[in-house]
Design an enzyme around this catalytic site. Structure first.
Site, PDB file in Angstrom:
ATOM      1  CB  SER A 182      -7.660  -3.045   6.660  1.00 13.18           C
ATOM      2  OG  SER A 182      -6.318  -3.438   6.857  1.00 13.18           O
ATOM      3  CE1 TYR A 195      -6.249  -2.474   1.006  1.00  8.30           C
ATOM      4  CE2 TYR A 195      -5.115  -2.289   3.112  1.00  8.30           C
ATOM      5  CZ  TYR A 195      -6.037  -2.924   2.295  1.00  8.30           C
ATOM      6  OH  TYR A 195      -6.755  -3.987   2.791  1.00  8.30           O
TER       7      TYR A 195
END
Length: 307
Positions: A182, A195
């Site tokens: 990501s 995250y």
């Protein structure tokens, strides 16, 4: 005399490094101006492609699209109903697919099912570590078990899946490991401390593995790290509304991932403009970077994910 020889050897190594640096830099610059349509791509027909998190979202789209290219698909997920839907979609297009319920956070389960995959589908030649989760709370509000779960799914599981399938790739001198990381693996974000940290780890996993394979002289195994911005359609960031940079769709990301696999790109960054933002990160003062992130993504998870 010995010291003089060592000094000359070091000078030679430095000169060789500089020459190779110049050569690779020029080649990279030339490749930058080559239109994508003219770049060589590989054929995945006959490849056995394993996709974690194949029961929905990006994993499902990758399964469908790669099966259309002639690859044999294997999907892992804990969502049996979702996998059944993916299987129907792939088979309706004439594709071949195997599915297995696997909790990728459980090391022994990964190893056990991996052996069954080899018997049923053959040696995996492309591994796509796609499964991911998000909690979506401020750090002090995240239950401890969710922090552990985030790391186990988003990062630690990559070790188990890779250790399960990398040996046969090396033996067969053919393989490709794809890490769906990501942009959060490069820049921090409020409400995504766990995250972002797990995605930083995923990016580090890909880069370290690539360096290690090269150090061992393993040149037949490729790695690709995919770093997209927020994606709608994955079940994780459906209601996020960032400023300045549009949210991506699973369709956009799946097409870019497949192109990255076919071209054996080292990185796939989406949107493409993001790949140049990291230079800015280390040049501008921290206050500017923090201000940009806080205003670009005022609320990364309006609706928290896991419980």
């Amino acid at each position: 005399m010995v010291e003089a020889m060592e000094i000359l050897q070091q000078i030679g190594q430095i000169l060789a490094f500089l020459v190779l640096t110049l050569m690779y830099s020029v080649r990279s610059l030339v490749n930058f101006f080559i239109p994508a349509a003219y770049e060589p791509v590989k054929n995945v027909k006959g490849d056995v492609i394993l996709i974690t998190g194949g029961g929905s979202g990006l994993g499902r789209l990758l399964s469908i699209k790669l099966s259309k290219l002639g690859a044999k698909i294997v999907i892992w997920d804990v969502n049996e109903k979702g996998m059944e839907e993916t299987v129907k979609m792939v088979k309706s297009n004439g594709g071949t697919i195997h599915h297995y319920k696997v909790d990728i956070t459980k090391r022994e389960e990964v190893y056990k099912v991996a052996e069954q995959v080899k018997k049923d589908a053959g040696d995996v030649t492309i591994l796509i570590n796609n499964a991911g989760v998000v909690s979506g709370y401020h750090l002090l509000d995240i239950p401890d078990h969710l922090i552990q779960r985030t790391f186990e799914v988003n990062a630690i599981s990559h070790f188990w899946t890779t250790k399960a399938f990398l040996p046969s790739m090396i033996s067969n001198k053919r393989g490709h490991i794809v890490t769906i990381a990501s942009m959060a693996g490069h820049m921090g974000c409020s409400k995504l401390v766990d995250y972002c940290s797990s995605k930083f780890a995923a990016v580090g996993f890909d880069e370290s593995l690539r360096v290690e394979l090269e150090a061992l002289g393993v040149t037949d195994i490729k790695t690709t790290c995919v770093c997209p911005f927020f994606i709608h359609g994955t079940g994780m960031f459906g209601d996020v509304a960032p400023k300045f940079t549009p949210v991506l769709t699973t369709e956009q990301v799946s097409e870019s991932v497949i192109l990255g696999i076919l071209r054996e790109d080292l990185y796939v960054m989406l949107p493409k403009s993001m790949r140049y933002s990291f230079w800015v990160k280390w040049i501008l003062p921290w206050q500017v970077i923090s201000m940009y992130m806080r205003h670009t993504v005022p609320d990364a998870c309006p609706t928290p994910g896991m419980k």
